[in-house]
Scaffold this motif. Structure first.
Motif, PDB file in Angstrom:
ATOM      1  N   SER A  18       0.814  -1.226   0.000  1.00  0.00           N
ATOM      2  CA  SER A  18       0.000   0.000   0.000  1.00  0.00           C
ATOM      3  C   SER A  18       0.844   1.271   0.000  1.00  0.00           C
ATOM      4  O   SER A  18       0.408   2.302   0.469  1.00  0.00           O
ATOM      5  CB  SER A  18      -0.922  -0.011   1.217  1.00  0.00           C
ATOM      6  N   ALA A  41       1.125  -5.866   4.478  1.00  0.00           N
ATOM      7  CA  ALA A  41       1.768  -6.666   5.528  1.00  0.00           C
ATOM      8  C   ALA A  41       1.727  -5.985   6.897  1.00  0.00           C
ATOM      9  O   ALA A  41       1.843  -6.636   7.923  1.00  0.00           O
ATOM     10  CB  ALA A  41       3.218  -6.948   5.137  1.00  0.00           C
ATOM     11  N   GLY A  42       1.577  -4.666   6.903  1.00  0.00           N
ATOM     12  CA  GLY A  42       1.525  -3.950   8.171  1.00  0.00           C
ATOM     13  C   GLY A  42       0.095  -3.686   8.608  1.00  0.00           C
ATOM     14  O   GLY A  42      -0.849  -4.054   7.919  1.00  0.00           O
ATOM     15  N   PHE A  79      14.924   7.111  12.322  1.00  0.00           N
ATOM     16  CA  PHE A  79      15.133   8.541  12.097  1.00  0.00           C
ATOM     17  C   PHE A  79      14.672   9.335  13.311  1.00  0.00           C
ATOM     18  O   PHE A  79      14.226  10.460  13.209  1.00  0.00           O
ATOM     19  CB  PHE A  79      14.432   9.006  10.821  1.00  0.00           C
ATOM     20  N   PHE A 107      15.716  -0.665   3.897  1.00  0.00           N
ATOM     21  CA  PHE A 107      14.773   0.027   4.775  1.00  0.00           C
ATOM     22  C   PHE A 107      13.344  -0.336   4.384  1.00  0.00           C
ATOM     23  O   PHE A 107      12.923  -0.070   3.268  1.00  0.00           O
ATOM     24  CB  PHE A 107      14.956   1.543   4.668  1.00  0.00           C
ATOM     25  N   SER A 109       9.109  -0.338   5.613  1.00  0.00           N
ATOM     26  CA  SER A 109       8.055   0.085   6.537  1.00  0.00           C
ATOM     27  C   SER A 109       6.903  -0.885   6.414  1.00  0.00           C
ATOM     28  O   SER A 109       6.575  -1.328   5.328  1.00  0.00           O
ATOM     29  CB  SER A 109       7.557   1.485   6.198  1.00  0.00           C
ATOM     30  N   ARG A 110       6.306  -1.202   7.523  1.00  0.00           N
ATOM     31  CA  ARG A 110       5.178  -2.122   7.512  1.00  0.00           C
ATOM     32  C   ARG A 110       3.957  -1.425   8.090  1.00  0.00           C
ATOM     33  O   ARG A 110       3.727  -1.435   9.293  1.00  0.00           O
ATOM     34  CB  ARG A 110       5.505  -3.356   8.376  1.00  0.00           C
ATOM     35  N   THR A 116       5.611   5.992   2.364  1.00  0.00           N
ATOM     36  CA  THR A 116       5.175   7.337   1.955  1.00  0.00           C
ATOM     37  C   THR A 116       4.630   8.158   3.119  1.00  0.00           C
ATOM     38  O   THR A 116       4.468   9.364   2.986  1.00  0.00           O
ATOM     39  CB  THR A 116       4.087   7.287   0.845  1.00  0.00           C
ATOM     40  N   ARG A 121       9.472  13.371   0.249  1.00  0.00           N
ATOM     41  CA  ARG A 121       8.570  14.051  -0.711  1.00  0.00           C
ATOM     42  C   ARG A 121       9.300  14.764  -1.846  1.00  0.00           C
ATOM     43  O   ARG A 121       8.721  15.600  -2.520  1.00  0.00           O
ATOM     44  CB  ARG A 121       7.633  15.057  -0.009  1.00  0.00           C
ATOM     45  N   MET A 122      10.590  14.491  -2.042  1.00  0.00           N
ATOM     46  CA  MET A 122      11.286  15.069  -3.194  1.00  0.00           C
ATOM     47  C   MET A 122      10.675  14.418  -4.427  1.00  0.00           C
ATOM     48  O   MET A 122      10.609  13.187  -4.507  1.00  0.00           O
ATOM     49  CB  MET A 122      12.778  14.779  -3.139  1.00  0.00           C
ATOM     50  N   ALA A 295       3.054  -4.491  -5.565  1.00  0.00           N
ATOM     51  CA  ALA A 295       3.570  -3.160  -5.225  1.00  0.00           C
ATOM     52  C   ALA A 295       4.133  -3.225  -3.818  1.00  0.00           C
ATOM     53  O   ALA A 295       3.886  -2.370  -2.982  1.00  0.00           O
ATOM     54  CB  ALA A 295       2.450  -2.124  -5.312  1.00  0.00           C
ATOM     55  N   ALA A 296       4.870  -4.281  -3.561  1.00  0.00           N
ATOM     56  CA  ALA A 296       5.354  -4.536  -2.200  1.00  0.00           C
ATOM     57  C   ALA A 296       6.686  -3.837  -1.935  1.00  0.00           C
ATOM     58  O   ALA A 296       7.264  -3.985  -0.877  1.00  0.00           O
ATOM     59  CB  ALA A 296       5.489  -6.030  -1.967  1.00  0.00           C
ATOM     60  N   HIS A 503      16.644   4.397  -2.149  1.00  0.00           N
ATOM     61  CA  HIS A 503      16.084   4.487  -3.485  1.00  0.00           C
ATOM     62  C   HIS A 503      16.362   3.170  -4.200  1.00  0.00           C
ATOM     63  O   HIS A 503      16.767   3.168  -5.350  1.00  0.00           O
ATOM     64  CB  HIS A 503      16.711   5.643  -4.274  1.00  0.00           C
ATOM     65  N   ASP A 535       5.850  -1.092  -8.357  1.00  0.00           N
ATOM     66  CA  ASP A 535       6.758  -0.350  -7.475  1.00  0.00           C
ATOM     67  C   ASP A 535       8.015   0.006  -8.277  1.00  0.00           C
ATOM     68  O   ASP A 535       7.994  -0.016  -9.499  1.00  0.00           O
ATOM     69  CB  ASP A 535       7.077  -1.171  -6.215  1.00  0.00           C
ATOM     70  N   GLY A 536       9.124   0.277  -7.598  1.00  0.00           N
ATOM     71  CA  GLY A 536      10.343   0.650  -8.313  1.00  0.00           C
ATOM     72  C   GLY A 536      11.034  -0.526  -8.976  1.00  0.00           C
ATOM     73  O   GLY A 536      12.088  -0.369  -9.601  1.00  0.00           O
TER      74      GLY A 536
HETATM   75  C1  LIG Z   1      13.353   8.435   5.165  1.00  0.00           C
HETATM   76  C2  LIG Z   1      13.017   8.243   3.725  1.00  0.00           C
HETATM   77  C3  LIG Z   1      13.049   9.333   2.868  1.00  0.00           C
HETATM   78  C4  LIG Z   1      12.721   9.185   1.536  1.00  0.00           C
HETATM   79  N1  LIG Z   1      12.694  10.287   0.742  1.00  0.00           N
HETATM   80  C5  LIG Z   1      12.282  10.189  -0.541  1.00  0.00           C
HETATM   81  C6  LIG Z   1      12.121  11.348  -1.343  1.00  0.00           C
HETATM   82  O1  LIG Z   1      12.327  12.477  -0.904  1.00  0.00           O
HETATM   83  N2  LIG Z   1      11.692  11.193  -2.618  1.00  0.00           N
HETATM   84  C7  LIG Z   1      11.446   9.976  -3.153  1.00  0.00           C
HETATM   85  O2  LIG Z   1      11.072   9.905  -4.323  1.00  0.00           O
HETATM   86  N3  LIG Z   1      11.597   8.848  -2.407  1.00  0.00           N
HETATM   87  C8  LIG Z   1      11.992   8.930  -1.114  1.00  0.00           C
HETATM   88  N4  LIG Z   1      12.100   7.797  -0.338  1.00  0.00           N
HETATM   89  C9  LIG Z   1      11.797   6.509  -0.965  1.00  0.00           C
HETATM   90  C10 LIG Z   1      10.300   6.248  -1.003  1.00  0.00           C
HETATM   91  O3  LIG Z   1       9.819   6.088   0.296  1.00  0.00           O
HETATM   92  C11 LIG Z   1      10.016   4.996  -1.805  1.00  0.00           C
HETATM   93  O4  LIG Z   1      10.529   5.178  -3.103  1.00  0.00           O
HETATM   94  C12 LIG Z   1       8.541   4.699  -1.961  1.00  0.00           C
HETATM   95  O5  LIG Z   1       7.881   4.656  -0.741  1.00  0.00           O
HETATM   96  C13 LIG Z   1       8.397   3.381  -2.682  1.00  0.00           C
HETATM   97  O6  LIG Z   1       7.057   3.056  -2.823  1.00  0.00           O
HETATM   98  P1  LIG Z   1       6.614   1.546  -2.959  1.00  0.00           P
HETATM   99  O7  LIG Z   1       5.145   1.554  -3.170  1.00  0.00           O
HETATM  100  O8  LIG Z   1       7.441   0.878  -3.969  1.00  0.00           O
HETATM  101  O9  LIG Z   1       7.025   0.866  -1.582  1.00  0.00           O
HETATM  102  P2  LIG Z   1       6.723   1.198  -0.053  1.00  0.00           P
HETATM  103  O10 LIG Z   1       6.362   2.585   0.151  1.00  0.00           O
HETATM  104  O11 LIG Z   1       7.857   0.641   0.708  1.00  0.00           O
HETATM  105  O12 LIG Z   1       5.435   0.321   0.264  1.00  0.00           O
HETATM  106  C14 LIG Z   1       5.449  -1.085   0.164  1.00  0.00           C
HETATM  107  C15 LIG Z   1       4.376  -1.657   1.067  1.00  0.00           C
HETATM  108  O13 LIG Z   1       4.224  -3.029   0.769  1.00  0.00           O
HETATM  109  C16 LIG Z   1       4.101  -3.751   1.972  1.00  0.00           C
HETATM  110  N5  LIG Z   1       4.593  -5.126   1.756  1.00  0.00           N
HETATM  111  C17 LIG Z   1       5.880  -5.510   1.625  1.00  0.00           C
HETATM  112  N6  LIG Z   1       5.956  -6.836   1.461  1.00  0.00           N
HETATM  113  C18 LIG Z   1       4.691  -7.297   1.494  1.00  0.00           C
HETATM  114  C19 LIG Z   1       4.135  -8.596   1.385  1.00  0.00           C
HETATM  115  N7  LIG Z   1       4.892  -9.691   1.191  1.00  0.00           N
HETATM  116  N8  LIG Z   1       2.788  -8.714   1.481  1.00  0.00           N
HETATM  117  C20 LIG Z   1       1.996  -7.612   1.667  1.00  0.00           C
HETATM  118  N9  LIG Z   1       2.490  -6.376   1.768  1.00  0.00           N
HETATM  119  C21 LIG Z   1       3.819  -6.215   1.669  1.00  0.00           C
HETATM  120  C22 LIG Z   1       4.942  -2.990   2.968  1.00  0.00           C
HETATM  121  O14 LIG Z   1       4.518  -3.268   4.277  1.00  0.00           O
HETATM  122  C23 LIG Z   1       4.712  -1.554   2.545  1.00  0.00           C
HETATM  123  O15 LIG Z   1       3.649  -0.944   3.228  1.00  0.00           O
HETATM  124  C24 LIG Z   1      12.404   7.911   1.011  1.00  0.00           C
HETATM  125  C25 LIG Z   1      12.378   6.811   1.876  1.00  0.00           C
HETATM  126  C26 LIG Z   1      12.668   6.967   3.220  1.00  0.00           C
HETATM  127  C27 LIG Z   1      12.590   5.792   4.118  1.00  0.00           C
END
Ligand SMILES: Cc1cc2nc3c(=O)[nH]c(=O)nc-3n(C[C@H](O)[C@H](O)[C@H](O)COP(=O)(O)OP(=O)(O)OC[C@H]3O[C@@H](n4cnc5c(N)ncnc54)[C@H](O)[C@@H]3O)c2cc1C
Ligand code: SF4
Lengths: 571, 238
Positions: A18, A41-42, A79, A107, A109-110, A116, A121-122, A295-296, A503, A535-536
């Protein structure tokens, strides 16, 4: 163990995770009237319990040092106590391993909203040339899509999540649909002057914060605490901005504490559900859907694919190419701080602003790589100002100045007079940086874990040295003195420890065909038409731009495509 | 529709008052479909969040003896003393902060019990007085010694770390520096100093001392011209 079907319900789409990718997918799909099961997962998030936005350290008897002074022993939240990380570099009961000779920190988060809720937020668009790096310099790979393909989705994503910025016409930093940015702070004006002398553009930052009301969200009230979570949702988080509103449509069912283990295939080249562990009961459960969107987060989605083995997909789901897990990238990080006497004794004011720097420097020398000793660019992020005093803020000063009135006076005088620069640079994908399943370890849910391998090449090292020289010039140009590394612990080797810029992207690369990639340009698996990864993971390269806005845009584009294909009966 | 941009400044410095902030946030909560949908509930939650610093009643030590607690107080007054700008770390509640965390953490408690006992023993050896009963000159003489011990111990650690890191295995021609005579107290001093400094600067007194003005709520963000002029005039860009 018995696998319990959750219900007879067959969802239109199952979304796993999410964060930025999953939140965007959930909102876009429900806006089209589709029924979505969102597995996370969280736990569910309650911003009013978890976001400590308006607290001060003295509101807690432990002042932020946490119970028993955990932060003094390196056991506090990653942090700081006030951040809304809901996870960290290590998760209890969910280990990962690292190959010999490699360093990697992951790193996670759950919680609903993933990273997010508290990310920086860059929000920077990739440039046209970022999609064709191989064509440019013969390194890495080209994307199967171009800037023109994604640009309308950058527009949509920016307009929906809300991003501050200004129109500049700089090729390495394409303009977008922006809210009015806040004005530069004093130290930033000095930095800009110093950059002007060096020919480095220094422009209003681009952050996912709104300065006028949209979609019922209040504009930023400049408390400066975005990392703690924003209770008014003035900063983007997928939870508040996408998932909660989607929940109001009644079209999404959120399964929290649902740790997905495998995607299930029907034996005919398609997937038809997921198998997850209900963390509350430790039971295995199954949910059925017509399509599955992973999108995990980049590496976690690769993990799910590799663990989804079947007769049809013996190497893991959609992994005929053997490329799942390959070409893992992080951003190159290096930071220096400096002391600026001009700022000493300045009449104080509130420098918190909208929770991050108000200016930044996009890459400027994209036409001069033939004269540089590294092939790709970086941007510079700024720190400085009168930050909120916290536990640990003055340990260094105390050690330098001893104790007593002298120390007190020195701390007072130097407060707010330091600035910091963080380089964020492009890494070139290499064969030595990848992730795979560690055959010897499972987590507490019985799921095989990831093992990471990582190597910076000379390209990245040389880029980091260029950062060092540039930051020194900027600091000295404003009459300042270099103090040292911004992040002594993680950058002591002269370059960030891999993974620590957070990243991490790649591992489920997109491309033109099933031989050289896992996904196509719509993030659809070549081998499985009703499977997407938003996701990425799909990233082919990792331009210096922070990845999240591109994740939002690619996820939106994937969902438009998926719903159209479903309507046509192709999926 | 009300939102933050419409908030009338409730105080002369242009900050909305607490009431206005609570109203605005409650509005936003409803609008964004947060989980707390009830306005009353949201107001309550937010009122808690922006609550002024709790009244500090008299703290009763949980872990330290009365004598230990008193010594921590004296140390707090010496480490961050009152001056013409602000009060001391004792005023800011440093001993209570330290005692509370020690009461939750055996390892930390041991550091403090042992360190405080060492301090009195050393004071007795040197001045035939406990720390609190010594003169200010004697107390600061001891702290000066501890600052020196801390610095010298740090340098010694750094050096041995370098030797350990390198492949240098032949120690025969390498003489390790001798530990500082007060080395045993140096670690404790670093603990009490850093926690006292933390307690001071995270307190309302310390925050006012530094002049941190953030974590507020404004309808507009502005940078004061006088600050900009001040820095520009002193910079190479004047
Ligand atoms: C301190 C910090 C600062 C950042 N600053 C920036 C910034 O300024 N600009 C920027 O572009 N990016 C930044 N990032 C990176 C940014 O947070 C991530 O790029 C972005 O959140 C990725 O999104 P995502 O949906 O791929 O994954 P996530 O946001 O990590 O979400 C993935 C979700 O999937 C869930 N999940 C994982 N595995 C499973 C599973 N097996 N089953 C069910 N659920 C699962 C997790 O619990 C999580 O909630 C930063 C990150 C951190 C930690
Ligand atoms: S600075 Fe603005 S966006 Fe950030 S937490 Fe405060 S109100 Fe929200």
């Amino acid at each position: 163990m018995a696998q319990i079907p959750n219900s007879q319900e067959v969802y239109d789409v199952i979304v796993v995770g999410s964060g930025a990718g999953g939140g965007t997918a959930t909102r876009v799909l429900t806006s089209k009237g589709m029924k979505v099961a969102l597995l996370e997962a969280g736990p569910m998030l309650d911003p009013f319990k978890e976001f400590l936005e308006h607290k001060m350290p003295a509101d807690y008897d432990h002042r932020g040092a946490e119970e028993g002074g955990a932060s003094y022993f390196g056991k506090g939240k990653p942090f700081g106590f006030f951040s809304t990380t809901s996870g960290g570099w290590q998760l209890e009961g969910e280990p990962y391993t690292v190959g010999e000779g490699s360093k990697f920190e992951w790193f996670r988060s759950r919680i609903v909203g993933g990273r997010t809720n508290h990310y920086g937020r860059m929000s920077f668009r990739f440039s046209d040339f970022d999609f064709k790096p191989y064509t440019r310099d013969g390194l890495g790979f080209d994307w199967p899509i171009s800037y023109e393909d994604i640009s309308p989705y950058y527009d949509k994503a920016e307009e929906f999540i809300g991003v501050c910025g200004s129109i500049e016409g700089i090729r390495s930093a394409p303009d977008g649909k922006f809210h009015t940015p806040p004005p530069p702070k004093v130290h930033e004006t000095l930095i800009k002057k110093s950059c002007d002398k060096l020919g480095i553009p220094c422009i209003p930052n681009r952050r996912a914060v709104i300065t006028k009301s949209i979609n019922g969200r209040a504009p930023c009230h400049y408390c400066g605490q975005c990392g703690r979570g924003c209770q008014t949702a003035s900063a983007y988080s997928s939870s508040q901005v996408e998932i909660f509103p989607a929940m109001k449509t009644g079209l999404v069912k959120v399964f929290d504490n649902a740790m997905v283990r495998e995607v299930l295939s029907n034996g005919n080249g398609k997937v038809n559900g997921v198998l997850y562990v209900d963390k509350r009961t430790r039971e295995h459960r199954v949910i059925r859907g017509k399509a599955v969107i992973l999108a995990a987060s980049a590496c976690e989605s690769a993990r799910i694919l590799l663990n989804s083995k079947s007769k049809e997909f013996p190497n893991g789901l959609a992994n005929g190419s053997g490329l799942v897990g390959r070409y893992l990238m992080d951003t190159v990080g290096f930071g220096l701080s400096g002391y600026v006497p001009a700022l000493e004794g300045m009449p104080h004011y509130d420098t918190e602003g909208y929770g991050g720097a108000h200016l930044y420097m996009p890459w400027w020398d994209w036409e001069k790589h033939n004269k540089l000793d590294f092939p790709r660019g970086y941007h510079i992020e700024i720190g400085g100002g009168y930050g909120m005093p916290g536990v640990g803020s003055y340990h260094g000063a105390a050690r330098t100045y001893g104790y007593g009135k002298d120390m007190k006076q020195n701390i007072r005088q130097r407060y707010g007079a330091a600035v910091g620069f963080s380089g964020r640079g492009e890494m070139i994908p290499n064969a030595l940086s990848y992730t795979e399943i560690d055959p010897t370890v499972v987590d507490q849910w019985g799921i095989p874990v990831l093992k990471f391998h990582f190597k910076w090449s000379d390209h990245e090292w040389r880029q980091a040295r260029h950062m060092e020289r540039t930051f020194t010039q900027i600091i000295e140009g404003m009459g300042g003195k270099v103090l040292g590394l911004n992040n002594a612990q993680r950058e002591s080797g002269g370059i960030s420890v891999p993974g620590t810029i957070i990243h991490e992207v790649g591992t489920v690369k997109m491309g033109l065909n099933a031989k050289n990639s896992v996904l196509n340009g719509f993030t659809q698996a070549h081998e499985v038409k009703n499977l997407f990864v938003v996701d990425g993971g799909s990233f082919v390269s990792n331009p210096d731009k922070n990845p999240t806005l591109t994740i939002n845009a690619l996820s939106w584009r994937a969902c438009d495509y998926l719903s159209e294909e479903m309507r046509k009966g192709n999926v | 529709m009300s939102n933050l941009l419409n908030i009338a400044p409730a105080s002369p410095d242009g900050r909305p008052g607490r009431r206005e902030l609570i109203k605005a946030v409650a509005f936003a909560v409803v609008a964004t479909g947060g989980l707390v949908e009830d306005v009353e509930a949201a107001q309550h939650v937010h009122a808690e969040a922006v609550s002024a610093q709790k009244a500090t009643g008299i703290y009763t030590a949980k872990e330290m003896s009365a004598a230990e607690f008193k010594t921590l107080g004296k140390l707090a007054e010496l480490i961050v003393p009152a001056d013409d700008v602000s009060g001391s770390a004792l005023d800011a509640g440093a001993p209570a902060f330290i005692d509370l965390l020690c009461s939750q953490n055996k390892q930390l408690a041991t550091t403090y019990h042992g360190g405080l006992a060492w301090l009195d023993a050393e004071m007795n050896r040197k001045f035939s007085k406990s720390f609190v009963n010594a003169t200010v000159e004697q107390q600061t003489a001891m702290l000066d010694l501890l600052v020196e011990a801390d610095k010298s111990e740090r340098a010694r650690m750094d050096e041995s770390a370098v030797v350990k890191k390198s492949d240098f295995r032949d120690f025969s021609d390498y003489t390790f520096k001798q530990p500082h005579p007060q080395a045993a107290g140096a670690k404790f001093f670093d603990w009490v100093r850093k926690m006292t400094v933390d307690a001071f600067y995270t307190s309302p007194i310390g925050i006012k001392d530094l002049g941190f003005m953030g974590n507020g709520a404004y309808s507009k963000y502005e940078v004061p011209k006088q600050s900009l002029d001040y820095a520009m005039k002193r910079s190479p860009f004047a």
